[in-house]
Design an enzyme around this catalytic site. Structure first.
Site, PDB file in Angstrom:
ATOM      1  N   GLU A 151       0.815  -1.221   0.000  1.00 40.66           N
ATOM      2  CA  GLU A 151       0.000   0.000   0.000  1.00 40.66           C
ATOM      3  C   GLU A 151       0.849   1.271   0.000  1.00 40.66           C
ATOM      4  O   GLU A 151       0.801   2.068   0.945  1.00 40.66           O
ATOM      5  CB  GLU A 151      -0.968   0.002   1.186  1.00 40.66           C
ATOM      6  CG  GLU A 151      -2.035  -1.061   1.072  1.00 40.66           C
ATOM      7  CD  GLU A 151      -3.124  -0.951   2.138  1.00 40.66           C
ATOM      8  OE1 GLU A 151      -2.901  -0.272   3.157  1.00 40.66           O
ATOM      9  OE2 GLU A 151      -4.186  -1.567   1.950  1.00 40.66           O
ATOM     10  N   GLU A 306      -6.632  -8.217  -0.280  1.00 45.96           N
ATOM     11  CA  GLU A 306      -6.942  -8.269   1.152  1.00 45.96           C
ATOM     12  C   GLU A 306      -8.419  -7.984   1.347  1.00 45.96           C
ATOM     13  O   GLU A 306      -8.988  -7.129   0.674  1.00 45.96           O
ATOM     14  CB  GLU A 306      -6.191  -7.179   1.935  1.00 45.96           C
ATOM     15  CG  GLU A 306      -4.695  -7.289   1.978  1.00 45.96           C
ATOM     16  CD  GLU A 306      -4.073  -6.130   2.773  1.00 45.96           C
ATOM     17  OE1 GLU A 306      -4.770  -5.500   3.598  1.00 45.96           O
ATOM     18  OE2 GLU A 306      -2.891  -5.843   2.548  1.00 45.96           O
TER      19      GLU A 306
HETATM   20  C1  GLA Z   1      -4.081  -2.686   5.050  1.00 50.07           C
HETATM   21  C2  GLA Z   1      -2.672  -3.231   5.077  1.00 50.07           C
HETATM   22  C3  GLA Z   1      -2.497  -4.435   5.922  1.00 50.07           C
HETATM   23  C4  GLA Z   1      -3.301  -4.327   7.189  1.00 50.07           C
HETATM   24  C5  GLA Z   1      -4.746  -4.106   6.832  1.00 50.07           C
HETATM   25  C6  GLA Z   1      -5.659  -4.058   8.022  1.00 50.07           C
HETATM   26  O1  GLA Z   1      -4.803  -3.016   3.962  1.00 50.07           O
HETATM   27  O2  GLA Z   1      -2.176  -3.499   3.785  1.00 50.07           O
HETATM   28  O3  GLA Z   1      -1.116  -4.564   6.228  1.00 50.07           O
HETATM   29  O4  GLA Z   1      -2.835  -3.278   7.961  1.00 50.07           O
HETATM   30  O5  GLA Z   1      -4.856  -2.883   6.176  1.00 50.07           O
HETATM   31  O6  GLA Z   1      -6.993  -3.928   7.631  1.00 50.07           O
END
Ligand code: GLA
Ligand code: ZN
Length: 673
Positions: A151, A306
């Site tokens: 991210e 995710e």
């Molecule tokens: C983000 C991050 C992860 C984690 C999630 C928690 O998407 O990429 O490392 O912190 O949030 O929801």
């Protein structure tokens, strides 16, 4: 560039064995439970730098090799991460330049995503690490791709970044004169006489020069792209056949994701809707909008990288997903073109900031939880849907959401503070989804020619060539929807002279003399003219912003009523171009698109889609895969197309009842050759 062609739907998630190095039994349990939950793909080592290089130059790869070997033996593949999202404390201490500078101060070590993208020292560390990782594991049989960092986000204002910004500006403008003209620096005596006088926008400095702010945002995005190039260079050299991805954040403000197209092979997206915060359908529609946006970054299948199997730990209220919602929301991602259903995270961390974040395996360390069972059921379902993998989304309709337009709109002072670009574009998305058609959400630089209908709301900024391309689209027979406050500025936020909507004026056949802003709750009526081209009748309300419009070559389809604008146009038609002069209530957009879609030659995926359901279609090898998702919150009837229900493995009932949180995925042989 290599494609991501995982042969089945990827199921798994973030896996951090580096947190459990002293517990070999945990790895064994992980592998057993992954098999049980039908997991086949894990993103490994995303924040593992301290375990991979515990001291400067001292690398430790044995543990990772052990994990990859073990996963491979169990039939689990790996997206191997580069660990640049967080770096070890020893590095920050010895080389403070890797840390970001904000508001004139260098940050201390801490958090994550807290590094300068320009710093040659950080880039050298990343290059060394990625070279080593690619050398060690680029040919490992478990590894099917690279998960680059995590991210990407944020910006740095250090001197290195200032110099890089000035160099970026020199490349763009060549001369200070042309920069001064583009930024209109004669206003408030802001003329620059030396490149060194230019500084990034910061709260304690220059924040009101729109052109500067806009270029800074572009620079930050470009510098991040450049950093990705630095990360991937050794990987592409050493392991050229492995595709690389980044996990994006959809509508995230800080980056222009389509401009990453040249440096990644596929796009990941991390999805965390606030289920329960409003109706499931309302949450689902925003989620669908985001999925379609993410697919539009590269215009090809993407990866749900995710989502939480249960709850997050960072919403104000971290509600658990209700029974069935995890499976339904994974199928929703597939419906919109994802080839994976990955989660954050496989196993809950025992300590640290995310110890209460949902995971497939919790602190109870068993397979007995509701969450584990739902994930396992989802894994079993994905196996039955396997054939949809790599299918494409073909849309007759595109909606433009353009990040530079968003930045420019928000940077403008007036005609109202909250520009709500997301909300205005979402109004249109919602109505289009309600009508049951596939929608591509694209930026204004993508090709338009494959669409029948192009919806371009709030096109405040026109990038070079955009007006010409929109005109060519309409001349080629496409239908175009434009709205208020469009065609106002060029790519540098300089207003077009000669009347709005600027270069779109002859295309739309209207002149927007002024744009009024209305207070919340203040509305005009939008009264349909008798005999209007869409066959609509009665009146709707509108507000927010309202152009005072003159129809030039356009014909008036609806007029304002109320206030002094009564009797002036608020909906016009100029051949195939529609101009909506204010922000209408949702009922209008529903009626408008119901009437316009058949005129534009677009047919719905399923006829009469009930409110609360979402329909999407993917296509592969002459087969259509129709997804119908029930977000009504209740059991509900729907007419399904004839074909095979993939989950049931038998012909679909034409008049089905989808249970609450249920769905259907139906394979149909295309009649056309
Ligand atoms: C983000 C991050 C992860 C984690 C999630 C928690 O998407 O990429 O490392 O912190 O949030 O929801
Ligand atoms: Zn910096």
């Amino acid at each position: 560039m290599p494609e991501f062609r995982f042969p089945v739907i990827g199921h798994g998630g973030d896996y951090n064995p580096d947190q459990w190095l002293d517990r070999p039994d945990v790895l064994e349990q992980d592998v057993a439970l992954m098999r049980e939950a039908r997991c086949n793909l894990m993103s490994v080592g995303i924040f593992a730098w301290s375990a991979l290089e515990p001291r400067e130059g001292e690398y430790s790869f044995a543990w990772l090799r052990g994990v990859l070997d073990r996963l491979h033996a169990a039939g689990v593949s790996v997206l191997l991460a580069t660990p640049s999202g967080a770096r070890p404390a020893w590095m920050s201490r010895k080389y403070p330049e890797v840390l970001r500078v904000e508001n004139g101060h260098r940050n201390f070590h801490g958090g994550r995503e807290n590094h300068c993208y320009t710093s040659p020292v950080y880039r050298a560390f990343v290059t060394r690490m990625n070279t080593r990782l690619a050398g060690e594991f680029g040919a490992h049989p478990a590894v099917v791709g690279w998960h680059i960092s995590n991210e990407y986000c944020g910006e740095c204002h250090c001197e290195l970044c200032q110099s890089a910004f000035r160099a970026w500006l020199k490349r763009k403008y060549q001369t200070l004169d042309s920069l001064n003209h583009a930024w209109w620096t004669a206003f408030w005596s802001k003329t620059f006489t030396d490149w060194e006088e230019i500084h990034s926008p910061e709260p304690n400095g220059e924040t009101q020069l729109c052109g500067l702010t806009l270029d800074w945002r572009r620079f930050v995005s470009d510098q991040t792209v450049d950093f990705v190039k630095c990360e991937t260079a050794p990987i592409r050299r050493i392991a050229p056949n492995l595709p690389v991805t980044i996990n994006t954040m959809g509508f995230f403000y800080g980056l222009d994701y389509p401009s990453f197209a040249d440096v990644v092979d596929f796009v990941g997206y991390d999805s965390y809707p606030m289920w329960g915060s409003k109706s499931d359908y309302d949450v689902a529609l925003e989620t669908s909008f985001t999925f379609d946006l993410v697919r539009g970054f590269l215009n090809k299948p993407w990866s749900l990288m995710e989502c939480t199997p249960s709850q997050v730990n960072w919403h104000e209220i971290c509600q658990l997903k209700r029974p069935g919602m995890h499976m339904l929301s994974c199928v929703q991602a597939l419906a919109h073109g994802s080839d994976t259903a990955m989660m954050f995270q496989w196993r809950k961390s025992r300590g640290g900031p995310e110890k209460f974040h949902g995971a497939v395996v919790g602190h109870d360390m068993t397979n007995r939880t509701r969450t584990f069972k739902e994930v396992k059921a989802t894994g079993e379902l994905l196996e039955t849907l396997s054939e949809i993998v790599h299918s494409e989304t073909k849309s007759d309709v595109a909606l433009i959401f353009d990040q530079a337009n968003r930045w420019a709109l928000d940077g403008a002072q007036g005609p109202r503070k909250d520009k709500d670009y997301f909300g205005v574009t979402f109004d249109h998305y919602r109505a289009l989804s309600r009508a049951g058609v596939n929608v591509d959400v694209i930026d204004m630089e993508k090709p338009f020619d494959s669409y029948k209908l192009l919806v371009a709301p709030y096109l405040y900024m026109l990038k070079p060539g955009a007006a010409e391309r929109l005109t060519a689209f309409v001349n080629g027979g496409g239908a175009l929807v434009l709205t208020f406050f469009s065609g106002i500025v060029d790519e540098n936020d300089l207003c077009f002279l000669g009347g709005a909507p600027g270069p779109l004026r002859s295309l739309a056949g209207v002149w927007a003399e002024e744009t009024d802003a209305l207070y919340d709750g203040q509305t005009h009526k939008m009264v349909m003219k008798p005999g209007n081209a869409l066959g609509l009748s009665g009146a709707y309300t509108c507000g927010f912003l309202a152009d005072l419009l003159h129809a030039e070559t356009a014909s008036v389809q609806a007029e304002y009523e109320g206030d002094y604008v009564s009797g002036t146009p608020c909906l016009t038609q100029n051949g195939n171009v529609w101009y909506i002069a204010s922000r209408p209530e949702p009922r209008f957009l529903n009626d408008f698109y119901q009437a316009l879609l058949p005129r534009a030659g677009v047919t719905p995926i399923v006829p009469s889609l009930p409110e609360g359901m979402i329909a999407c279609r993917r296509t592969k090898d002459g087969r259509d895969y129709t997804f119908v998702l029930n977000f009504t919150g209740a059991d509900a009837p729907v007419a399904l197309p004839a074909g095979i229900d993939l989950a049931a493995g038998q012909p679909a009932a034409p008049n089905a009842t989808l249970p609450k949180n249920g769905f259907a995925v139906i394979r149909t042989e295309q009649a056309r050759g």
